[in-house]
Scaffold this motif. Structure first.
Motif, short mmCIF file in Angstrom:
data_model
loop_
_atom_site.label_atom_id
_atom_site.label_comp_id
_atom_site.label_asym_id
_atom_site.label_seq_id
_atom_site.Cartn_x
_atom_site.Cartn_y
_atom_site.Cartn_z
N PRO A 1 32.65 3.80 120.98
CA PRO A 1 31.42 4.27 120.33
C PRO A 1 31.64 5.56 119.54
CG PRO A 1 31.46 5.04 122.58
CD PRO A 1 32.75 4.27 122.38
N THR B 1 38.44 5.48 125.11
CA THR B 1 37.13 4.97 125.57
C THR B 1 37.13 3.47 125.89
OG1 THR B 1 36.08 4.28 123.46
CG2 THR B 1 35.90 6.62 124.08
N GLU C 1 31.96 6.37 129.31
CA GLU C 1 32.96 5.80 128.40
C GLU C 1 34.37 6.32 128.72
OE1 GLU C 1 33.19 3.61 125.93
OE2 GLU C 1 31.11 2.96 126.07
N THR D 1 26.80 10.41 119.14
CA THR D 1 25.49 9.73 119.13
C THR D 1 25.04 9.36 120.54
OG1 THR D 1 26.34 7.45 118.94
CG2 THR D 1 26.06 8.69 116.88
N LEU D 2 25.92 9.53 121.53
CA LEU D 2 25.59 9.16 122.91
C LEU D 2 25.19 10.38 123.72
CD1 LEU D 2 28.50 6.71 123.90
CD2 LEU D 2 26.35 6.18 122.72
N SER D 3 24.41 10.14 124.78
CA SER D 3 24.08 11.20 125.74
C SER D 3 25.36 11.64 126.45
CB SER D 3 23.08 10.68 126.77
OG SER D 3 23.72 9.71 127.59
N ARG E 1 26.39 9.05 129.04
CA ARG E 1 27.05 7.84 128.51
C ARG E 1 28.45 8.16 127.99
NH1 ARG E 1 23.93 4.34 124.54
NH2 ARG E 1 25.83 3.10 124.79
N GLN E 2 28.61 9.32 127.41
CA GLN E 2 29.97 9.73 126.99
C GLN E 2 30.89 9.79 128.20
OE1 GLN E 2 30.88 12.66 124.04
NE2 GLN E 2 28.73 12.90 123.45
#
Ligand code: ZN
Length: 205
Positions: free
Chosen positions: A81, A77, A94, A85-87, A90-91
């Motif tokens: 993160p 990534t 990353e 915990t990310l949408s 957003r994943q």
């Protein structure tokens, strides 16, 4: 390892009867010049899971490790993160962002992924799939300052174990930490004492 499945599998070992294990080193915070020399001297295959946030102050250190011929570069990534915990979007950014950086910086095409803290969910697997990453690498033993933290109760290596270590040392982690090459000397000694040798993860996945 069968990676011909719908979503990239999470693996923690390679099925084998041989007394081999796989050394993976994560993040990239500590950049010990003596470790670079050690890699050349010991000729041990290492898979590096690099996160941009830890390597951006000195990309060249990892170029030099890669150029030894013993270290490969894989995706960990951009910002390290806790993925679940990310949408999903957003994943994906990353994973995709780091994939593009690694391709551009190192002219290499990572095909393995390690999730920060080992935490994944289905969106992580989807993000890996979209980036042609074939497997998510977990581990069976992690190496800390004081030695291995074992998943196995008997504190012994098992054939095909994937071992997790980090680029750590006094510059990145503060006084009181041994130098990276001293940490790795300890790791190599434990693996050797148990009668194991290192193999290259990319030869098996
Ligand atoms: Zn990490």
């Amino acid at each position: 390892v069968n990676t011909n499945v719908d979503l990239p599998p999470v693996i923690s070992h390679i099925p084998t009867d041989q007394k081999i294990c796989f050394l993976t080193i994560d993040d990239g915070a500590e950049k010990d010049p003596a470790f670079l020399q050690m890699v050349k001297d010991f000729r041990i295959p290492i898979t590096m899971f690099l996160a941009d946030i830890f390597i951006q102050d000195d990309y060249n250190y990892f170029t030099q490790l890669r150029d030894t011929g013993y270290c490969t570069i894989q995706n960990h990534t951009l910002h390290h993160p806790d993925m679940p915990t990310l949408s999903a979007a957003r994943q994906l950014s990353e994973v995709t962002g780091q994939q593009q950086k690694l391709v551009k910086t190192y002219n290499t095409h990572p095909y393995l992924f390690r999730a920060p803290f080992g935490n994944t969910n289905k969106a992580t697997q989807e993000a890996c799939k979209q980036n042609s990453l074939k497997a998510i690498c977990y581990w069976r033993a992690s190496f800390q300052k004081q030695g291995f933290q074992w998943q196995a109760a008997d504190k012994k290596l098992r054939p095909g174990d994937i071992l997790l270590a980090h680029f750590r040392g006094p510059k990145a982690n503060g006084k009181g930490w041994p130098e990276m090459h001293e940490l790795m000397t300890n790791l190599f000694r434990i693996v050797q004492q148990q009668g194991y040798t290192f193999a290259r993860l990319e030869d098996y996945v």
